[in-house]
Design a protein around this motif. Structure first.
Motif, PDB file in Angstrom:
ATOM      1  N   GLY A   1      11.274 -23.339 -34.460  1.00 19.43           N
ATOM      2  CA  GLY A   1      11.705 -22.035 -34.858  1.00 19.43           C
ATOM      3  C   GLY A   1      10.550 -21.043 -34.866  1.00 19.43           C
ATOM      4  O   GLY A   1       9.401 -21.398 -34.653  1.00 19.43           O
ATOM      5  N   MET A   2      10.889 -19.803 -35.117  1.00 21.47           N
ATOM      6  CA  MET A   2       9.893 -18.743 -35.170  1.00 21.47           C
ATOM      7  C   MET A   2       9.109 -18.860 -36.471  1.00 21.47           C
ATOM      8  O   MET A   2       9.608 -19.346 -37.463  1.00 21.47           O
ATOM      9  N   GLY A   3       7.919 -18.403 -36.463  1.00 19.65           N
ATOM     10  CA  GLY A   3       7.108 -18.429 -37.671  1.00 19.65           C
ATOM     11  C   GLY A   3       5.642 -18.423 -37.336  1.00 19.65           C
ATOM     12  O   GLY A   3       5.239 -17.986 -36.263  1.00 19.65           O
ATOM     13  N   GLY A   4       4.826 -18.931 -38.227  1.00 19.27           N
ATOM     14  CA  GLY A   4       3.380 -18.917 -38.068  1.00 19.27           C
ATOM     15  C   GLY A   4       2.894 -19.676 -36.848  1.00 19.27           C
ATOM     16  O   GLY A   4       1.810 -19.400 -36.338  1.00 19.27           O
ATOM     17  N   ALA A   5       3.683 -20.631 -36.374  1.00 21.84           N
ATOM     18  CA  ALA A   5       3.267 -21.392 -35.199  1.00 21.84           C
ATOM     19  C   ALA A   5       3.056 -20.492 -33.990  1.00 21.84           C
ATOM     20  O   ALA A   5       2.217 -20.779 -33.135  1.00 21.84           O
ATOM     21  N   MET A   6       3.796 -19.390 -33.918  1.00 17.19           N
ATOM     22  CA  MET A   6       3.636 -18.467 -32.797  1.00 17.19           C
ATOM     23  C   MET A   6       2.220 -17.894 -32.761  1.00 17.19           C
ATOM     24  O   MET A   6       1.662 -17.658 -31.697  1.00 17.19           O
ATOM     25  N   ASP A   7       1.632 -17.700 -33.934  1.00 17.69           N
ATOM     26  CA  ASP A   7       0.272 -17.178 -33.996  1.00 17.69           C
ATOM     27  C   ASP A   7      -0.724 -18.157 -33.397  1.00 17.69           C
ATOM     28  O   ASP A   7      -1.772 -17.752 -32.885  1.00 17.69           O
ATOM     29  N   LEU A   8      -0.426 -19.441 -33.459  1.00 20.67           N
ATOM     30  CA  LEU A   8      -1.318 -20.458 -32.912  1.00 20.67           C
ATOM     31  C   LEU A   8      -1.365 -20.426 -31.386  1.00 20.67           C
ATOM     32  O   LEU A   8      -2.323 -20.902 -30.784  1.00 20.67           O
ATOM     33  N   LEU A   9      -0.336 -19.881 -30.758  1.00 16.89           N
ATOM     34  CA  LEU A   9      -0.273 -19.842 -29.298  1.00 16.89           C
ATOM     35  C   LEU A   9      -1.317 -18.914 -28.699  1.00 16.89           C
ATOM     36  O   LEU A   9      -1.885 -19.197 -27.648  1.00 16.89           O
ATOM     37  N   VAL A  10      -1.556 -17.801 -29.348  1.00 15.26           N
ATOM     38  CA  VAL A  10      -2.461 -16.803 -28.803  1.00 15.26           C
ATOM     39  C   VAL A  10      -3.876 -17.365 -28.807  1.00 15.26           C
ATOM     40  O   VAL A  10      -4.388 -17.788 -29.827  1.00 15.26           O
ATOM     41  N   GLY A  11      -4.477 -17.401 -27.639  1.00 13.11           N
ATOM     42  CA  GLY A  11      -5.836 -17.889 -27.518  1.00 13.11           C
ATOM     43  C   GLY A  11      -5.954 -19.375 -27.233  1.00 13.11           C
ATOM     44  O   GLY A  11      -7.048 -19.876 -27.017  1.00 13.11           O
ATOM     45  N   ALA A  12      -4.838 -20.115 -27.227  1.00 17.36           N
ATOM     46  CA  ALA A  12      -4.892 -21.540 -26.903  1.00 17.36           C
ATOM     47  C   ALA A  12      -5.262 -21.707 -25.439  1.00 17.36           C
ATOM     48  O   ALA A  12      -4.917 -20.885 -24.595  1.00 17.36           O
ATOM     49  N   LYS A  13      -5.965 -22.786 -25.114  1.00 19.41           N
ATOM     50  CA  LYS A  13      -6.374 -23.023 -23.731  1.00 19.41           C
ATOM     51  C   LYS A  13      -5.194 -23.384 -22.841  1.00 19.41           C
ATOM     52  O   LYS A  13      -5.148 -22.993 -21.683  1.00 19.41           O
ATOM     53  N   LYS A  14      -4.234 -24.147 -23.384  1.00 17.74           N
ATOM     54  CA  LYS A  14      -3.047 -24.524 -22.613  1.00 17.74           C
ATOM     55  C   LYS A  14      -1.892 -24.702 -23.582  1.00 17.74           C
ATOM     56  O   LYS A  14      -2.030 -25.386 -24.589  1.00 17.74           O
ATOM     57  N   VAL A  15      -0.752 -24.093 -23.259  1.00 13.07           N
ATOM     58  CA  VAL A  15       0.436 -24.200 -24.105  1.00 13.07           C
ATOM     59  C   VAL A  15       1.536 -24.889 -23.308  1.00 13.07           C
ATOM     60  O   VAL A  15       1.928 -24.415 -22.241  1.00 13.07           O
ATOM     61  N   ILE A  16       2.009 -26.023 -23.844  1.00 12.28           N
ATOM     62  CA  ILE A  16       3.081 -26.786 -23.217  1.00 12.28           C
ATOM     63  C   ILE A  16       4.289 -26.720 -24.143  1.00 12.28           C
ATOM     64  O   ILE A  16       4.204 -27.102 -25.303  1.00 12.28           O
ATOM     65  N   LEU A  17       5.394 -26.232 -23.615  1.00 12.06           N
ATOM     66  CA  LEU A  17       6.626 -26.079 -24.381  1.00 12.06           C
ATOM     67  C   LEU A  17       7.560 -27.237 -24.036  1.00 12.06           C
ATOM     68  O   LEU A  17       7.924 -27.418 -22.869  1.00 12.06           O
ATOM     69  N   ALA A  18       7.916 -28.052 -25.028  1.00  9.80           N
ATOM     70  CA  ALA A  18       8.877 -29.142 -24.848  1.00  9.80           C
ATOM     71  C   ALA A  18      10.179 -28.709 -25.501  1.00  9.80           C
ATOM     72  O   ALA A  18      10.191 -28.359 -26.682  1.00  9.80           O
ATOM     73  N   MET A  19      11.262 -28.705 -24.718  1.00 11.30           N
ATOM     74  CA  MET A  19      12.531 -28.199 -25.220  1.00 11.30           C
ATOM     75  C   MET A  19      13.692 -28.788 -24.434  1.00 11.30           C
ATOM     76  O   MET A  19      13.486 -29.413 -23.390  1.00 11.30           O
ATOM     77  N   GLU A  20      14.909 -28.594 -24.947  1.00 10.69           N
ATOM     78  CA  GLU A  20      16.099 -28.946 -24.191  1.00 10.69           C
ATOM     79  C   GLU A  20      16.312 -27.884 -23.121  1.00 10.69           C
ATOM     80  O   GLU A  20      16.019 -26.710 -23.336  1.00 10.69           O
ATOM     81  N   HIS A  21      16.818 -28.300 -21.971  1.00  7.43           N
ATOM     82  CA  HIS A  21      17.006 -27.368 -20.852  1.00  7.43           C
ATOM     83  C   HIS A  21      18.127 -26.365 -21.129  1.00  7.43           C
ATOM     84  O   HIS A  21      18.053 -25.216 -20.716  1.00  7.43           O
ATOM     85  N   THR A  22      19.177 -26.836 -21.826  1.00 10.11           N
ATOM     86  CA  THR A  22      20.306 -25.961 -22.160  1.00 10.11           C
ATOM     87  C   THR A  22      20.671 -26.148 -23.630  1.00 10.11           C
ATOM     88  O   THR A  22      20.257 -27.115 -24.260  1.00 10.11           O
TER      89      THR A  22
END
Length: 93
Positions: A1-22
């Motif tokens: 979900g949305m929240g503080g974790a989004m702040d961790l994305l900015v500046g990360a060297k590589k961001v991998i998103l694991a999710m359901e396709h639909t």
């Protein structure tokens, strides 16, 4: 979900998103996001049960596919046009 974790994305060297396709038959990978963006352009790779995709400046490139799904299945479940890698291979188990 949305929240503080989004702040961790900015500046990360590589961001991998694991999710359901639909979700309930609806596309989750879209041409354009309709939600507010807090870390736009930060995702490098998307991994779903259907395949592995690199997020590039040209678009989303399918680089690996789950052998349980056809290329047409994956295209139909995606809400944007996929770039098909010339080196497309099966997903690693």
């Amino acid at each position: 979900g949305m929240g503080g974790a989004m702040d961790l994305l900015v500046g990360a060297k590589k961001v991998i998103l694991a999710m359901e396709h639909t979700a309930k038959g609806n596309h989750k990978i879209l041409k354009e996001c309709t939600l507010p963006l807090t870390a736009a352009g930060e995702v490098d790779m998307i991994i779903t049960e259907m395949g592995v995709m690199n997020v590039t400046p040209k678009g989303i490139e399918l680089v690996e596919l789950n052998s349980e799904f056809s290329l047409d299945d994956i295209k139909a479940a995606t809400g944007c046009e996929l770039i098909i890698s010339p080196d497309l291979k099966p997903m690693k188990q």
